[in-house]
Design an enzyme around this catalytic site. Structure first.
Site, PDB file in Angstrom:
ATOM      1  N   SER A   1       0.833  -1.198   0.000  1.00  0.00           N
ATOM      2  CA  SER A   1       0.000   0.000   0.000  1.00  0.00           C
ATOM      3  C   SER A   1       0.880   1.265   0.000  1.00  0.00           C
ATOM      4  O   SER A   1       1.748   1.412  -0.863  1.00  0.00           O
ATOM      5  CB  SER A   1      -0.960  -0.046   1.202  1.00  0.00           C
ATOM      6  OG  SER A   1      -2.012   0.859   1.037  1.00  0.00           O
TER       7      SER A   1
ATOM      8  N   HIS B   1      -7.844  -4.807  -2.506  1.00  0.00           N
ATOM      9  CA  HIS B   1      -6.611  -4.472  -1.788  1.00  0.00           C
ATOM     10  C   HIS B   1      -6.175  -5.638  -0.897  1.00  0.00           C
ATOM     11  O   HIS B   1      -5.001  -5.772  -0.576  1.00  0.00           O
ATOM     12  CB  HIS B   1      -6.880  -3.227  -0.926  1.00  0.00           C
ATOM     13  CG  HIS B   1      -5.659  -2.455  -0.518  1.00  0.00           C
ATOM     14  ND1 HIS B   1      -4.678  -2.062  -1.413  1.00  0.00           N
ATOM     15  CD2 HIS B   1      -5.260  -1.966   0.694  1.00  0.00           C
ATOM     16  CE1 HIS B   1      -3.735  -1.376  -0.767  1.00  0.00           C
ATOM     17  NE2 HIS B   1      -4.061  -1.317   0.507  1.00  0.00           N
TER      18      HIS B   1
END
Length: 260
Positions: free
Chosen positions: A126, A239
């Site tokens: 991330s 994600h």
């Protein structure tokens, strides 16, 4: 005291009997910063693995099980919490001055008695994707860089993540319109020509936190520069990947690192 000096090492409960965990205090830009260190119990020399977390402050905090998972594949793993977190000095800077915490983490791993000094891998998840790329750019001798669901463009993050804009303006000092040079400084796409290490990109195409466009831009720029890059895109994932798939990809990326 020089950056990367470990000044405290305290045993931390490990979820894996084959891995010992320690909470570490180390020096970064003169600050006492904390992080988690994982060492395989089995004696011997290991490749080093710098794990760069995502999020900011309490969001995306380093998880012991995750660090132990990577260590169980035969790595000495160090994961900085970044400055200002969990008792560390200073203030987190969202891929700004806190990049020093990653660079100092490389020094910590180099001086570890059980690491192969010339085998240091950098992994970012991330927001940690920016940190990993910047670390590879600054530390020309790292062996490989992996970015998973990683940010590569801070301008794009500001555009896409309306929920993060207030935080980004506060931490960075304004919007991209007001202080474009600060966003450019935090965007590795502008300095990838200095990167020597091969890059592995992993990204879910349904990612709403960090859009797959970050991965496409990174891959495109690396290819334009003639840099070695391998990409794995997953159409069905966001994600966060389901546990079994996650394990498979951890095995894949650890094998890829060792092949470099």
């Amino acid at each position: 005291m020089k950056d990367g000096s470990m000044i405290k090492k305290v045993l931390f409960p490990s979820p894996n009997p084959h891995v010992e965990l320690y909470e570490v205090t180390y020096i970064s830009s003169g600050l006492r910063v904390k992080g988690l260190l994982a060492e395989p119990v089995l004696k011997g020399k290991y490749d080093a693995f710098l794990y760069l977390r995502g999020g900011i402050k309490g969001v995306g905090m380093v998880r012991p099980a995750r660090i132990a998972q990577f260590a169980s594949h035969g790595f000495i793993v160090f994961a900085p919490y970044y400055r200002g977190n969990l008792g560390g000095e200073g203030n987190e800077d969202f891929a700004g001055d806190d990049r020093e915490d990653a660079l100092s983490g490389v020094e910590l791993l180099k001086s570890h008695p059980r690491t192969a000094r010339d085998r240091i891998h950098v992994f970012g998840f991330s927001r940690g994707g920016v940190m990993a790329l910047m670390t590879g750019i600054e530390c020309r001798d790292v062996t490989s860089v992996v970015t998973w669901g990683g940010v590569s463009d801070m301008f794009l993050t500001y555009e896409e993540r309306k929920d993060l804009r207030r935080m980004m303006k506060r931490v960075i000092g304004g919007s991209p319109n007001k202080v474009p040079e600060r966003y450019e400084w935090r965007t590795p796409l502008y300095s990838l020509q200095k990167l020597e290490a091969p890059v592995l990109i992993i990204h879910g195409e349904k990612d709403q936190n960090v859009s797959v466009e970050h991965a496409y831009r990174l891959e495109k720029r690396l290819k334009e520069l003639g840099k070695p890059v391998t990409s794995h895109y997953y159409k069905e994932f966001t994600h966060y990947f389901p546990p079994r798939k996650n394990q498979q990809i951890v095995s894949l990326l650890c094998s890829w690192m060792k092949d470099q």
